[in-house]
Scaffold this motif. Structure first.
Motif, PDB file in Angstrom:
ATOM      1  N   VAL A  34      -9.898  10.701 -10.475  1.00 10.63           N
ATOM      2  CA  VAL A  34      -9.757   9.257 -10.287  1.00 10.63           C
ATOM      3  C   VAL A  34      -8.913   8.652 -11.407  1.00 10.63           C
ATOM      4  O   VAL A  34      -8.035   7.809 -11.160  1.00 10.63           O
ATOM      5  CB  VAL A  34     -11.152   8.595 -10.225  1.00 10.63           C
TER       6      VAL A  34
ATOM      7  N   SER B  85      -1.335   2.586 -11.037  1.00  9.30           N
ATOM      8  CA  SER B  85      -1.211   1.341 -11.791  1.00  9.30           C
ATOM      9  C   SER B  85       0.115   1.237 -12.524  1.00  9.30           C
ATOM     10  O   SER B  85       0.601   0.138 -12.790  1.00  9.30           O
ATOM     11  CB  SER B  85      -2.359   1.215 -12.796  1.00  9.30           C
TER      12      SER B  85
ATOM     13  N   TYR C 172     -14.504  -1.427  -7.710  1.00  6.60           N
ATOM     14  CA  TYR C 172     -14.763  -2.359  -6.617  1.00  6.60           C
ATOM     15  C   TYR C 172     -15.493  -1.650  -5.484  1.00  6.60           C
ATOM     16  O   TYR C 172     -15.166  -0.532  -5.128  1.00  6.60           O
ATOM     17  CB  TYR C 172     -13.445  -2.950  -6.131  1.00  6.60           C
ATOM     18  N   GLN C 173     -16.462  -2.344  -4.913  1.00  9.13           N
ATOM     19  CA  GLN C 173     -17.305  -1.740  -3.895  1.00  9.13           C
ATOM     20  C   GLN C 173     -17.405  -2.665  -2.695  1.00  9.13           C
ATOM     21  O   GLN C 173     -17.196  -3.875  -2.801  1.00  9.13           O
ATOM     22  CB  GLN C 173     -18.701  -1.448  -4.463  1.00  9.13           C
TER      23      GLN C 173
ATOM     24  N   SER D 256     -14.880   2.736  -2.720  1.00  9.40           N
ATOM     25  CA  SER D 256     -15.436   1.407  -2.438  1.00  9.40           C
ATOM     26  C   SER D 256     -16.497   1.465  -1.355  1.00  9.40           C
ATOM     27  O   SER D 256     -17.548   0.821  -1.470  1.00  9.40           O
ATOM     28  CB  SER D 256     -14.313   0.449  -2.038  1.00  9.40           C
TER      29      SER D 256
ATOM     30  N   GLU E 112      -5.465   6.835 -10.356  1.00  4.99           N
ATOM     31  CA  GLU E 112      -5.375   5.398 -10.616  1.00  4.99           C
ATOM     32  C   GLU E 112      -4.395   5.090 -11.740  1.00  4.99           C
ATOM     33  O   GLU E 112      -3.735   4.051 -11.729  1.00  4.99           O
ATOM     34  CB  GLU E 112      -6.757   4.842 -10.957  1.00  4.99           C
TER      35      GLU E 112
ATOM     36  N   PHE F 247     -11.589   2.132 -10.913  1.00  6.66           N
ATOM     37  CA  PHE F 247     -11.623   1.387  -9.654  1.00  6.66           C
ATOM     38  C   PHE F 247     -13.079   1.038  -9.347  1.00  6.66           C
ATOM     39  O   PHE F 247     -13.755   1.726  -8.579  1.00  6.66           O
ATOM     40  CB  PHE F 247     -11.015   2.229  -8.515  1.00  6.66           C
TER      41      PHE F 247
ATOM     42  N   GLN G 276      -8.603   7.698  -1.617  1.00  7.29           N
ATOM     43  CA  GLN G 276      -9.540   7.678  -2.741  1.00  7.29           C
ATOM     44  C   GLN G 276     -10.182   6.312  -2.901  1.00  7.29           C
ATOM     45  O   GLN G 276     -11.404   6.199  -3.066  1.00  7.29           O
ATOM     46  CB  GLN G 276      -8.798   8.056  -4.017  1.00  7.29           C
ATOM     47  N   ARG G 277      -9.393   5.251  -2.835  1.00 11.34           N
ATOM     48  CA  ARG G 277      -9.941   3.902  -3.006  1.00 11.34           C
ATOM     49  C   ARG G 277     -10.888   3.537  -1.872  1.00 11.34           C
ATOM     50  O   ARG G 277     -11.905   2.867  -2.099  1.00 11.34           O
ATOM     51  CB  ARG G 277      -8.803   2.889  -3.093  1.00 11.34           C
TER      52      ARG G 277
ATOM     53  N   THR H 195      -3.978   7.917  -2.988  1.00 10.25           N
ATOM     54  CA  THR H 195      -4.618   6.726  -3.569  1.00 10.25           C
ATOM     55  C   THR H 195      -5.397   5.942  -2.521  1.00 10.25           C
ATOM     56  O   THR H 195      -6.524   5.492  -2.776  1.00 10.25           O
ATOM     57  CB  THR H 195      -3.560   5.824  -4.231  1.00 10.25           C
TER      58      THR H 195
ATOM     59  N   SER I 251     -17.082   4.295 -10.773  1.00  4.20           N
ATOM     60  CA  SER I 251     -15.747   4.656 -11.251  1.00  4.20           C
ATOM     61  C   SER I 251     -15.218   3.507 -12.087  1.00  4.20           C
ATOM     62  O   SER I 251     -15.086   2.376 -11.587  1.00  4.20           O
ATOM     63  CB  SER I 251     -14.817   4.949 -10.062  1.00  4.20           C
TER      64      SER I 251
ATOM     65  N   ARG J 159       0.819  -1.211   0.000  1.00  2.71           N
ATOM     66  CA  ARG J 159       0.000   0.000   0.000  1.00  2.71           C
ATOM     67  C   ARG J 159       0.852   1.259   0.000  1.00  2.71           C
ATOM     68  O   ARG J 159       0.554   2.237  -0.700  1.00  2.71           O
ATOM     69  CB  ARG J 159      -0.920   0.008   1.225  1.00  2.71           C
TER      70      ARG J 159
END
Length: 761
Positions: A245, A253, A166-167, A155, A249, A164, A150-151, A147, A161, A137
């Motif tokens: 975002v 990445s 994923y929720q 989520s 991201e 990203f 934000q993530r 990051t 989004s 991380r």
């Protein structure tokens, strides 16, 4: 407050937190924090409050976050030099939680934390596991600051989004029959109040503000930025949110991308967002923090057996329709399991049928129902009109699979097996969505969770739907009922929270932050509705639940045990059930009228209790099978699956049988009760005289079986393992050992409950 005074104050708070880990009562310390004197603290004035007040003070004064991070890094390095390992994980969690919310942290501090996490890789679990997770991380955060924040917001708030998608969601379950109505109502009110002040637009604005400030630092005009976002239309806010975002991201990445390029990219977004407003004149007020919104929490009263599965499906179906296709699991071919499902005895369950004997074509109907049209148009087929029924999303598993996303490049229709076409390769499985199920209550609700988890795993073994799409995490907050009950009187407060007690002994940070809520939640619920109560519950209880869900990532796996109950009535089928914590048997004082006189005569000769034969597999260090048998007279027995000591391992049963010993002396015949204890993996009990006894599971009076003459207890097997083994045995009749895929499947059904550190060796 001067910098030296501020640093000494934060250091004092951190040292108080460490003393609590040492087991010293905080009230005995001379440096008591006056800011905590007005907070309700049942049991201990500081129970669970030290960490909360530390983070709250940093949230109110974000410019001090760098000071706290620097102090925590020094304390971590001091604990490493002094081999004080019980300090490491609590300090590391506190540091990472600060880093996520901090507006801007210098890279040299992040580098020191990153190097420390890498050094943890040389230690045993859970230090190496947590160190690897946090190191990965931090590597992303150093490349693209902001990051992690934000993530987490995307989520938890289910923001749309594409980079990203994923929720996650927190489900709080409470059994209304085990907790008083006042506690349930208070929890419902608090969780709903935490969601009222949040909106998608506000959460998007928080993400934009935090990302820009994390990249630009002091040069970011945070007040002008907030005013500009407040003046924009919701659609424009979402536009800039998507721009941020994509930029963050994209940099995260790329991994080894230049941080300067990322800063320049966000600086262009910053100037484009402010537009004609003057830039570069940010007020010199230091860093301004961006609050971390409360996660999406839903509170459920557990009133139906299948409610857990239903809530998970309802959470997943909208995500399956809105997210990218390759983010979810693949569709499954129902014909792949049909020939092996019938042979799996451990997964017996009502099956869903989608087979119809009516084709719906007029030509297939009997002649007397409709006039035949074959003379005029023999080649045309007409479908008979019917009633369209709107089904619930939970009506059939087939409908659930049809509603899931179709992988990219895969046609919606599927050819039957053996049609001569090679199957197309499946798209790679990516990260799954997360459902955090939090159980509030004592061991009885955990026993109910074990039942629901076993039922869910059986359902998934027969027709997979949730497993490839959802990461299921379990959490436990112990809460004792405010009013006395029969179970509480029999077991006592400690006896009803054995699982939480074990987790607290294994993880001191869980003991400090979560176990202290056991008595606090009932007291908060009994407080009258007032501004002070709203302040405490909104700022403390919701924050602790969110902190537990966010940072509690290390599971402790408890063995689920299977029990088969044999009844006195030969016409009654044996019952099958599971339990997590304990099984209790007692002699049933309800003989029939015909046997009443015979029972009294025999009892006067043999003493109280009934004769039992006990066959068990003893636990030995060599892990070899050693079968032993006992024949004795007993008034009952108790099987406990939760170890009483920290050094004892999970997975075996501690059995205590109350044996009745007959003593002959000059004064006559007397009887004494002796506790016969042993550890076993499997246990079989029979009543040779067909005398009935009662069986109770997981201390829950609702799960009581009567007129029992025998039972069999063994570790519960994973349903998918049983299914695959049955398939292998069908094609390899003479092979008894595990072969092929079975060797790599988990054999036992383990219920994971998350804590902050897991089991520290």
């Amino acid at each position: 407050m001067e910098s030296s005074e501020l640093e000494s104050d934060i250091l004092r708070r951190v040292r108080a937190l460490l003393r609590e880990l040492d087991g010293h009562h905080p009230s005995c310390q001379s440096d008591r924090d006056p800011s905590l004197s007005e907070l309700p603290c049942p049991g201990s004035p500081f129970s669970g409050m030290l960490r909360w007040t530390l983070h709250k003070n940093i949230e109110q004064n974000p410019s001090t976050s760098c000071v706290l991070v620097r102090i925590l890094v020094k304390e971590l390095e001091r604990a490493e030099r002094g081999d004080l390992r019980h300090y490491i994980i609590p300090l590391l969690h506190t540091l990472m939680y600060t880093l996520i919310q901090a507006p801007c942290i210098p890279d040299e501090l992040c580098a020191r934390v990153y190097d420390f996490c890498k050094r943890l890789l040389t230690l045993p679990k859970p230090f190496c596991t947590i160190g690897l997770d946090y190191a990965s991380r931090l590597q992303v955060e150093r490349t693209a600051p902001g990051t992690l924040y934000q993530r987490m917001v995307i989520s938890e708030q289910s923001l749309r989004s594409a980079p990203f998608p994923y929720q996650e969601k927190i489900f709080i379950f409470a059994d209304p029959e085990l907790l008083p109505e006042a506690i349930c109502n208070a929890l419902v009110t608090d969780t709903e109040a935490a969601q009222v002040s949040q909106s998608p637009r506000g959460c998007m604005s928080c993400v934009v503000t935090h990302a820009l400030q994390a990249a630009l630092g002091d040069t970011c005009d945070i007040h002008g930025l907030r005013a500009r976002l407040q003046a924009l239309a919701p659609g424009d806010v979402e536009h800039w949110f998507q721009q941020v975002v994509v930029a963050v991201e994209g940099a995260a990445s790329e991994g080894g991308s230049d941080r300067g390029q990322h800063t320049a990219r966000l600086e262009r977004i910053y100037h484009g967002l402010l537009g004609s407003l003057p830039t570069g004149n940010a007020p010199q007020e230091g860093l301004q923090g961006t609050p971390l919104p409360n996660p999406n929490i839903s509170f459920h009263l557990w009133t139906e057996d299948e409610q857990l599965w239903k809530e998970l499906v309802l959470f997943l179906r909208p995500l399956s329709q809105s997210c990218e296709p390759d983010c979810l699991g693949q569709e499954l071919d129902p014909t792949e399991m049909q020939d092996i499902l019938a042979g799996c005895g451990c997964c017996e369950q009502s099956r869903f049928s989608v087979l119809s004997t009516d084709s719906g074509i007029e030509r297939d109907l009997p002649a007397q129902d409709e006039p035949c049209a074959a003379d005029t148009e023999p080649s045309r087929l007409h479908r008979k009109g019917g009633i369209k029924k709107k089904l619930s999303p939970l009506d059939s598993v087939a409908l659930l699979q049809a509603g899931s996303a179709v992988p990219a490049g895969k046609p919606p229709g599927k050819l039957p097996r053996g049609a001569g076409t090679a199957p197309q390769p499946l798209a790679p499985l990516q990260r799954r969505h997360t459902a955090r199920v939090m159980l509030l209550g004592d061991d009885r609700i955990l026993g109910r969770l074990a039942q629901a988890f076993h039922s869910l795993r059986k359902r998934e073994a027969r027709r997979v739907f949730l497993t490839p799409r959802l990461d299921l995490q379990f959490y436990h907050i112990p809460v004792l009922p405010g009013h006395p009950s029969a179970a509480a009187d029999a077991a006592g407060p400690e006896g009803l929270c054995e699982v939480a007690g074990y987790l607290g002994r294994a993880d001191p940070w869980y003991e400090s932050n979560i176990n202290t809520l056991c008595h606090m939640i009932p007291k908060l619920a009994s407080m009258p509705s007032s501004p002070s109560r709203a302040l405490v519950t909104d700022l403390f209880l919701t924050d602790v639940i969110a902190y537990y869900a966010r940072m509690g990532t290390q599971p402790v796996c408890f063995q689920v045990h299977f029990v088969k109950v044999l009844f006195r009535d030969p016409a009654q089928d044996p019952a099958e059930d599971v339990f997590l914590t304990e099984l209790l048997t007692q002699v049933q004082d309800s003989p029939s009228h015909r046997e009443l006189s015979t029972t009294k005569r025999k009892s006067s000769l043999d003493g109280p209790g009934i004769d039992l034969t006990v066959t068990y597999r003893k636990v030995v260090l060599s892990d070899r099978h050693k079968e032993l048998a006992l024949a004795l007279r007993s008034t009952g027995l108790l099987m406990k699956a939760i170890p009483a000591e920290e050094d004892e391992g999970l997975g075996c049963l501690s059995v205590t049988i109350t044996e009745i010993i007959r003593i002959n002396n000059l004064a006559g015949r007397s009887f004494s009760a002796v506790a016969n204890r042993f550890k076993a993996q499997t246990v079989k009990i029979r009543s040779p005289e067909q005398r009935p006894f009662m069986v109770q599971l997981d201390k829950d009076s609702r799960r009581t079986y009567r007129d029992v003459i025998g039972l069999e207890v063994s570790p519960c097997l994973e349903p998918s393992y049983c299914l695959q083994k049955t398939k292998n045995m069908k094609f390899n009749l003479h092979k008894t050992e595990d072969m092929g895929l079975v060797k790599y499947l988990p054999k036992s059904l383990l219920l994971p409950i998350n804590t902050f550190a897991g089991v520290i060796q």
